[in-house]
Motif scaffolding. Sequence first.
Motif, PDB file in Angstrom:
ATOM      1  N   TYR B  88       0.860  -1.180   0.000  1.00 15.35           N
ATOM      2  CA  TYR B  88       0.000   0.000   0.000  1.00 15.35           C
ATOM      3  C   TYR B  88       0.899   1.233   0.000  1.00 15.35           C
ATOM      4  O   TYR B  88       1.583   1.493   0.991  1.00 15.35           O
ATOM      5  N   PRO B  89       0.912   1.989  -1.096  1.00 20.49           N
ATOM      6  CA  PRO B  89       1.934   3.033  -1.250  1.00 20.49           C
ATOM      7  C   PRO B  89       1.789   4.188  -0.264  1.00 20.49           C
ATOM      8  O   PRO B  89       2.764   4.868   0.015  1.00 20.49           O
ATOM      9  N   HIS B  90       0.579   4.389   0.257  1.00 18.10           N
ATOM     10  CA  HIS B  90       0.371   5.530   1.147  1.00 18.10           C
ATOM     11  C   HIS B  90       0.573   5.174   2.609  1.00 18.10           C
ATOM     12  O   HIS B  90       0.413   6.017   3.474  1.00 18.10           O
ATOM     13  N   MET B  91       0.898   3.915   2.883  1.00 14.39           N
ATOM     14  CA  MET B  91       1.069   3.502   4.279  1.00 14.39           C
ATOM     15  C   MET B  91       2.532   3.202   4.566  1.00 14.39           C
ATOM     16  O   MET B  91       3.249   2.727   3.702  1.00 14.39           O
ATOM     17  N   ASN B  96       1.527  -1.190   6.671  1.00 13.96           N
ATOM     18  CA  ASN B  96       1.343  -2.236   5.676  1.00 13.96           C
ATOM     19  C   ASN B  96       1.219  -3.601   6.356  1.00 13.96           C
ATOM     20  O   ASN B  96       0.372  -4.410   5.995  1.00 13.96           O
TER      21      ASN B  96
END
Lengths: 293, 350
Positions: B88-91, B96
């Motif tokens: 998950y790129p925003h976490m 993650n």
Amino acid sequence: MHKAQFQSPLYPYLLLLPQMAIVAIFFLWPSAEAVRSSFFLQDPFFGNETFVGIDNYTDAVTRSDYGRAAWFTFLFTVVVTFFSLGIALLLAVAADNVLRGQGPYKTLLMWVYAIAPPVAGLIGIMLFDQHIGPIVDFFALFGWDMRVGVDYWDSGIAMMIVATWKQIPVNFIFFLSGLQSIPKGVREAASIDNPSASGRFWTIIFPLLAPTSFFLMIINITYAFFETFGIVDVMLKGEPGNNPVTLVYKVFLDGFRGNDLGGSSAQSVILMVFVLALTIVQFRLIERRVHYT
Amino acid sequence: MTTLEIKQAVKRYPNGALAVKGVDVTVEDGELVVFVGPSGCGKSTLLRMVAGLESVTEGEIVLDGRLVNEVEPANRNIAMVFQNYALYPHMSVYKNLAYGLKNRGTPKAEIDAKVREAAKLLQIGDFLERKPSQLSGGQRQRVAMGRAIVRDPAIFLFDEPLSNLDAKLRNQMRLEIKRLQRRLGTAAIYVTHDQVEAMTLADRIVVLNNGEIEQIGTPAQVYGAPASTFVASFIGAPPMNLLKAQTGDGAIVIGESRIEAPVRANGPVTLGIRPERAHLANGSGGADGPPMKVDTVEELGAVRLIHGSVGGQHFTANQSADEPIPGDQVRLRLQADDLHLFDHGTGRRL
Ligand SMILES: Nc1ncnc2c1ncn2[C@@H]1O[C@H](COP(=O)(O)OP(=O)(O)O)[C@@H](O)[C@H]1O
Ligand SMILES: [Mg+2]
């Protein structure tokens, strides 16, 4: 790599000239003129000018009808931005679910929506026509006798609905392509990690759409502020009367109907500063835009 | 005990493509099963059916005794590691790892303990606050593994998890995955198109071809007794030599030469000989096998590959670098045990 070189160093400037001329004639010169005339009191009949300093500004912002217009513009912008973004996102999510992995479909849908905005605007206005507008008839069924162009809130609500309606396709396209660019693997990993579809939307999809949403929010604010002139004009048919107006429309009213060029210039300068601020915010956002790769 | 049973699984995609054509596989507790086959053979599809990411057209997926065909991926008690990691790129890395546990309502303290333990195991403890974009490929790979481990699933599903890494890192991670899987004692399916990965990792290999199983067996079985010419040429590098030959009268005939062997078959066959089992003898140095014409020699360091032809058909032999470089004409020295016979038409082992 091979580079094309111009023979004369002046040549590139020559090529730029038409574009520069257009910017100068249609943007820089009028802007400068607006700034200048905002400091003068103009005699509309004989063209005499008197320097009045910042009187035009203080007059403009302290008048009660300016306050009313500013308040309406604020409300209008919030409502239009919120609903056009919200509804477009809802539609985009629905479309995205159908389109997942079905390429040709997608392009087709994009086309339809890319063509739509001007047409949608016209249709929207027709829907509210006092004589032939089906929406007016529809509300009449519930005992709401809509009098667009006469009643303050009836006109205001009609403007908001048409402005929202008209902006939805643009937002839809951006949201849809934003959704489609979320990697399939990320969605799948989420479906293994989270059993709730709505939970996945709010914790994964929505945050990943955030850059798109910020960008669209600025676009929509700018739109609601400045680009809804036509909608307001058609709704009011040039007769403001007791109807709500947006700040941009008021610039036009005061300048061309009220013949107060100085005051109207002052108002447009205020708007220019506002749009400048928005543009700066937008550039900052784009610069800082997180690139998830 | 059996962790997973795939019974007569069929997958037909909406566009009509038949990707899996009735496949039976079982995975025992703690076993690492590798699905191997060329690109497009249906490995990922089969794995994704187990994960619940693809629907099952026909057949049954039974996980820990429970039929899961209609169960959502999140409720199947599986964990998957994707080829492109799908973090998950925003976490942050921490989030993650924690995300799946949080959604299952695991208490905070327990989540924290599990995340830190997995991070320690995978040596990513120093990156917990970083975003995936601030990690190298190898580190992302570890995070993806960590995300699978913290869930403590009934089975791990790996879909070509190492194919985005460079060769050196790939070998290192391969070993690490094997150690980790042994240590955790969790059953796993590992999908790859790389036969070396398959051979080194697997307890059992499932060789897939065109949506069907060619062979299931331990690495030794699949290498030592390939069930078909497809398996023979897919497992082992360089691949097994496959020659057109005739059988009859207790002998195999390739071109002009005969090899005495106790064969039951009669008629045309495909003869398989592994390059590393084809010994060479210079000139007439005592060997009585068929002659080989040598045209190219490749030095690989410890061994060298001798390319040429036998009976007019392409043939590769493998030789230790200590042995003398052969001349243009050599004879093969073959043992009856090293000859594999396949049906001339179907390619199945005889
Ligand atoms: N979503 C899909 N729709 C239609 N066909 C698919 C889809 N995914 C895979 N296929 C087809 O199914 C076959 C098996 O694909 P896949 O399982 O991805 O192979 P592998 O992982 O072994 O390379 C291929 O022929 C592929 O083209
Ligand atoms: Mg695959």
